[in-house]
Design a protein around this motif. Structure first.
Motif, mmCIF file in Angstrom:
data_model
loop_
_atom_site.group_PDB
_atom_site.id
_atom_site.type_symbol
_atom_site.label_atom_id
_atom_site.label_comp_id
_atom_site.label_asym_id
_atom_site.label_seq_id
_atom_site.Cartn_x
_atom_site.Cartn_y
_atom_site.Cartn_z
ATOM 1 N N PHE A 12 6.103 6.022 40.882
ATOM 2 C CA PHE A 12 6.832 6.901 39.972
ATOM 3 C C PHE A 12 7.594 7.987 40.719
ATOM 4 O O PHE A 12 8.731 8.314 40.368
ATOM 5 C CB PHE A 12 5.891 7.514 38.935
ATOM 6 C CG PHE A 12 5.561 6.575 37.822
ATOM 7 C CD1 PHE A 12 6.556 5.903 37.133
ATOM 8 C CD2 PHE A 12 4.245 6.345 37.468
ATOM 9 C CE1 PHE A 12 6.251 5.029 36.101
ATOM 10 C CE2 PHE A 12 3.933 5.482 36.437
ATOM 11 C CZ PHE A 12 4.934 4.818 35.758
ATOM 12 N N TRP A 13 6.984 8.540 41.767
ATOM 13 C CA TRP A 13 7.689 9.544 42.565
ATOM 14 C C TRP A 13 8.896 8.935 43.262
ATOM 15 O O TRP A 13 9.971 9.535 43.314
ATOM 16 C CB TRP A 13 6.760 10.172 43.602
ATOM 17 C CG TRP A 13 5.963 11.304 43.032
ATOM 18 C CD1 TRP A 13 4.637 11.315 42.780
ATOM 19 C CD2 TRP A 13 6.471 12.573 42.609
ATOM 20 N NE1 TRP A 13 4.284 12.520 42.238
ATOM 21 C CE2 TRP A 13 5.378 13.310 42.124
ATOM 22 C CE3 TRP A 13 7.735 13.153 42.598
ATOM 23 C CZ2 TRP A 13 5.526 14.603 41.619
ATOM 24 C CZ3 TRP A 13 7.884 14.441 42.101
ATOM 25 C CH2 TRP A 13 6.781 15.144 41.624
ATOM 26 N N ILE B 187 11.619 8.419 40.594
ATOM 27 C CA ILE B 187 12.261 9.674 40.190
ATOM 28 C C ILE B 187 13.198 10.169 41.278
ATOM 29 O O ILE B 187 14.337 10.573 41.007
ATOM 30 C CB ILE B 187 11.182 10.726 39.838
ATOM 31 C CG1 ILE B 187 10.490 10.339 38.535
ATOM 32 C CG2 ILE B 187 11.791 12.112 39.726
ATOM 33 C CD1 ILE B 187 9.266 11.155 38.225
ATOM 34 N N LEU C 89 16.340 7.876 41.422
ATOM 35 C CA LEU C 89 17.279 8.123 40.337
ATOM 36 C C LEU C 89 17.989 9.464 40.495
ATOM 37 O O LEU C 89 19.182 9.581 40.206
ATOM 38 C CB LEU C 89 16.553 8.056 38.988
ATOM 39 C CG LEU C 89 16.069 6.672 38.581
ATOM 40 C CD1 LEU C 89 15.273 6.738 37.294
ATOM 41 C CD2 LEU C 89 17.243 5.733 38.435
ATOM 42 N N MET C 90 17.275 10.481 40.938
ATOM 43 C CA MET C 90 17.914 11.782 41.153
ATOM 44 C C MET C 90 18.949 11.710 42.267
ATOM 45 O O MET C 90 20.057 12.256 42.142
ATOM 46 C CB MET C 90 16.855 12.840 41.485
ATOM 47 C CG MET C 90 16.071 13.297 40.294
ATOM 48 S SD MET C 90 14.761 14.447 40.720
ATOM 49 C CE MET C 90 15.665 15.712 41.563
#
Length: 51
Positions: A14-15, A18, A21-22
């Protein structure tokens, strides 16, 4: 404990997702490309080669 290892891998996934995507959204939306549109002007005379 080995039972907690899947949760750690899920947390890392998940990290990574994220951050990925950022990073992509910052690269896509924050970089301004200067697109220069030039008018196509035809200044030369076109002679027909048959005449």
């Amino acid at each position: 404990m080995p039972q907690m290892a899947p949760l750690n891998w899920l947390n890392l996934f998940f990290w990574f997702l994220i951050i990925f995507l950022m990073f992509n959204s910052i690269n896509y939306f924050m970089i301004y490309y200067n697109i220069k549109k030039s008018k196509i002007t035809k200044n030369k005379l076109n002679y027909n080669w048959k005449w």
